[in-house]
Design a protein around this motif. Structure first.
Motif, PDB file in Angstrom:
ATOM      1  N   LYS A 128       8.965  19.523 -35.651  1.00 27.52           N
ATOM      2  CA  LYS A 128       8.314  18.955 -36.841  1.00 27.52           C
ATOM      3  C   LYS A 128       8.578  19.823 -38.071  1.00 27.52           C
ATOM      4  O   LYS A 128       8.846  19.314 -39.168  1.00 27.52           O
ATOM      5  CB  LYS A 128       6.805  18.837 -36.617  1.00 27.52           C
ATOM      6  N   LEU A 129       8.503  21.141 -37.882  1.00 30.65           N
ATOM      7  CA  LEU A 129       8.720  22.049 -38.994  1.00 30.65           C
ATOM      8  C   LEU A 129      10.164  21.955 -39.493  1.00 30.65           C
ATOM      9  O   LEU A 129      10.414  21.968 -40.697  1.00 30.65           O
ATOM     10  CB  LEU A 129       8.395  23.485 -38.583  1.00 30.65           C
ATOM     11  N   SER A 160      20.946  29.957 -51.294  1.00 30.84           N
ATOM     12  CA  SER A 160      20.588  29.216 -50.076  1.00 30.84           C
ATOM     13  C   SER A 160      19.141  29.490 -49.685  1.00 30.84           C
ATOM     14  O   SER A 160      18.595  30.553 -49.983  1.00 30.84           O
ATOM     15  CB  SER A 160      21.507  29.598 -48.900  1.00 30.84           C
ATOM     16  N   ILE A 161      18.544  28.501 -49.029  1.00 34.31           N
ATOM     17  CA  ILE A 161      17.226  28.665 -48.405  1.00 34.31           C
ATOM     18  C   ILE A 161      17.332  28.082 -47.005  1.00 34.31           C
ATOM     19  O   ILE A 161      17.716  26.911 -46.836  1.00 34.31           O
ATOM     20  CB  ILE A 161      16.107  27.930 -49.173  1.00 34.31           C
ATOM     21  N   THR A 162      17.039  28.880 -46.000  1.00 34.07           N
ATOM     22  CA  THR A 162      17.088  28.391 -44.622  1.00 34.07           C
ATOM     23  C   THR A 162      15.790  28.728 -43.906  1.00 34.07           C
ATOM     24  O   THR A 162      15.108  29.704 -44.237  1.00 34.07           O
ATOM     25  CB  THR A 162      18.266  29.013 -43.843  1.00 34.07           C
ATOM     26  N   LEU A 163      15.451  27.906 -42.926  1.00 33.28           N
ATOM     27  CA  LEU A 163      14.283  28.144 -42.084  1.00 33.28           C
ATOM     28  C   LEU A 163      14.730  28.836 -40.806  1.00 33.28           C
ATOM     29  O   LEU A 163      15.639  28.356 -40.121  1.00 33.28           O
ATOM     30  CB  LEU A 163      13.588  26.818 -41.746  1.00 33.28           C
ATOM     31  N   ARG A 164      14.128  29.964 -40.498  1.00 37.49           N
ATOM     32  CA  ARG A 164      14.492  30.711 -39.300  1.00 37.49           C
ATOM     33  C   ARG A 164      13.318  30.763 -38.323  1.00 37.49           C
ATOM     34  O   ARG A 164      12.195  31.113 -38.701  1.00 37.49           O
ATOM     35  CB  ARG A 164      14.926  32.141 -39.659  1.00 37.49           C
ATOM     36  N   ASP A 210       2.126  13.989 -44.199  1.00 34.77           N
ATOM     37  CA  ASP A 210       1.595  13.168 -43.110  1.00 34.77           C
ATOM     38  C   ASP A 210       2.299  13.463 -41.789  1.00 34.77           C
ATOM     39  O   ASP A 210       1.946  12.889 -40.761  1.00 34.77           O
ATOM     40  CB  ASP A 210       1.770  11.677 -43.451  1.00 34.77           C
ATOM     41  N   LEU A 211       3.277  14.358 -41.813  1.00 34.95           N
ATOM     42  CA  LEU A 211       4.067  14.645 -40.624  1.00 34.95           C
ATOM     43  C   LEU A 211       3.302  15.474 -39.593  1.00 34.95           C
ATOM     44  O   LEU A 211       3.597  15.432 -38.406  1.00 34.95           O
ATOM     45  CB  LEU A 211       5.344  15.398 -41.043  1.00 34.95           C
ATOM     46  N   PHE A 212       2.274  16.196 -40.040  1.00 35.82           N
ATOM     47  CA  PHE A 212       1.613  17.177 -39.178  1.00 35.82           C
ATOM     48  C   PHE A 212       0.192  16.753 -38.804  1.00 35.82           C
ATOM     49  O   PHE A 212      -0.506  16.101 -39.576  1.00 35.82           O
ATOM     50  CB  PHE A 212       1.552  18.539 -39.881  1.00 35.82           C
TER      51      PHE A 212
END
Length: 446
Positions: A128-129, A160-164, A210-212
């Motif tokens: 989800k994240l 850049s922006i990334t989720l780790r 609304d995803l969470f």
């Protein structure tokens, strides 16, 4: 006697000094006089220094020395160095003079990427994240547009922006890993401002999504901060010449010297106890230039030592080799430097130091600083593998010993000549000083 104090920062400068003297100085008046002795006579300049930090009571001086004759990429540089260690500037100057006859130094910037991170705790599902991040990433960039406007005009900004996902290392731990180009600025304040805006936007968007499920919206932003570890903001400096041109010592064949030199570097590469001192020598040269140009030497130190341990053990930052009868010595190191902003626009000696360097941009300064580190390392290893480190070091330290003994100018001149071809030790200097004093006292009419 030390004691606690309330509201110290609200006291005037004179009141701070009075409190300090009454609680810490054996001779209060002498202590106050020493502090005031180092004040600048120009009140405007002193006020500028007072406002650099909180609770200023005086200035702490370091010598600003000059190392000339640095031939870097075909151009001569005169390098300013702010440092208290006696032999550093002399060693750098000697290395510069040595290599200017052998083609000089080569330097190249390998990257200029800076890093910042938003550290967060998220208790929900990773999938989800990830899905949410893909949707919200454009908004994160959009939220920073006002902050990055001027930097983008200079071809910089967020790259850049990334989720780790770091949950293997710490439960529920994730990062927003951001990369930046800050051009001629070191960029700490710029990066941190961007990160805090990104963090607030991310948190707000997640809580309104609304995803969470409700419990998944309990995201916690732990902190938003730049990283001083910048492995992709890196520079390489090197020297090379034919083996036959390595006249390091009259008692040592050039090939023997090259092989012994390489062996010394190899030892630093596999033995951490040696590597720490080896790299400290590199940082002698680097820190001195970083400090003179108003940059953050603590950040530079931390990044360098982290890079030295990047493979899992602490190793030498420099390398040496022989190939096709050519000796090569090189250094690769992360250096996040700036030539605009911060002290570079405020401190008069910093501005003058940059002028001495012909007002370099950030990439040019990276090359100069790395070269100073390589020169320092070469000088140290050359001494260690030939005559030993103490002969040259103690010659430079001689004046410190004589000043400690209260020697006159005439006595200093005498000892400089006396120890010209002798090995200097603290014990020998004191013994000869006492002998000279006795001789001088005996000659005084009674």
């Amino acid at each position: 006697m030390a004691t606690s104090v309330n509201g110290f920062s609200k006291l005037t400068k004179e009141q701070k000094i009075a409190w300090l003297a009454s609680h810490h100085f054996k001779d209060q008046q002498a202590g106050i006089e020493i502090l005031k002795q180092y004040w600048n006579s120009d009140s405007k300049l002193q006020r500028l220094h007072d406002e650099f930090i909180e609770n200023t009571v005086s200035n702490f001086y370091l010598p600003l020395g000059i190392a000339p004759n640095f031939l870097i990429n075909g151009k001569y540089h005169t390098i300013p160095m702010a440092i208290e260690e006696s032999s550093v500037v002399a060693a750098a100057g000697n290395a510069a003079k040595y290599w200017q006859k052998r083609g000089g130094f080569k330097a190249e910037v390998l990257g200029t990427e800076k890093i910042g991170q938003v550290h967060l705790i998220y208790p929900g599902r990773t999938d989800k994240l990830n899905a949410f991040f893909k949707m919200v990433e454009p908004k994160l960039n959009e939220a920073t547009l006002q902050i990055t406007e001027n930097m983008r005009k200079r071809k910089g900004g967020i790259t850049s922006i990334t989720l780790r996902d770091k949950t293997v290392d710490l439960q529920h731990y994730y990062q927003l890993h951001c990369t930046f180009q800050t051009q001629d600025a070191m960029g700490a304040n710029f990066i941190n401002s961007c990160l805090e805006t990104i963090a607030k936007t991310f948190e707000s968007e997640l809580k309104n999504s609304d995803l969470f499920d409700p419990q998944e919206k309990e995201v916690q932003i732990v902190m938003s901060i730049l990283s001083n570890y910048v492995p992709n903001c890196r520079v390489r400096a090197s020297v090379s010449c034919k083996i036959k041109d390595l006249d390091a010592d009259k008692n040592m064949d050039p090939l023997d010297f090259a092989q012994k030199f390489i062996r010394a570097v190899e030892i630093a590469n596999i033995e951490p106890h040696r590597a720490v001192t080896h790299n400290k020598g590199i940082m002698n040269g680097i820190d001195a230039v970083v400090l003179a140009t108003g940059n953050d030497f603590r950040a530079i130190e931390a990044a360098a030592h982290a890079y030295a341990a990047k493979d899992g053990s602490y190793k030498s930052l420099s390398k040496a080799s022989i190939k096709d009868d050519v000796f090569t010595f090189s250094l690769e190191i992360p250096l996040a430097l700036g030539t605009v902003g911060g002290l570079t626009n405020l401190h008069p000696l910093v501005k003058l130091s940059l002028e001495i360097l012909d007002n370099p941009n950030a990439q040019e300064l990276m090359q100069i600083v790395a070269t100073a580190g390589l020169a320092q390392n070469f000088a140290a290893i050359r001494s260690l593998t030939t005559e030993g480190i103490q002969k040259g070091h103690m010659k430079m330290h001689l004046l410190n010993i004589l000043n400690h003994l209260g020697a006159t100018q005439e006595q200093k001149a005498y000892f400089t000549t006396y120890f010209k071809n002798k090995t200097i030790s603290h014990k020998e200097v004191i013994a000869e000083f006492n002998a000279l004093k006795e001789k001088e006292d005996a000659q005084v009419p009674k």
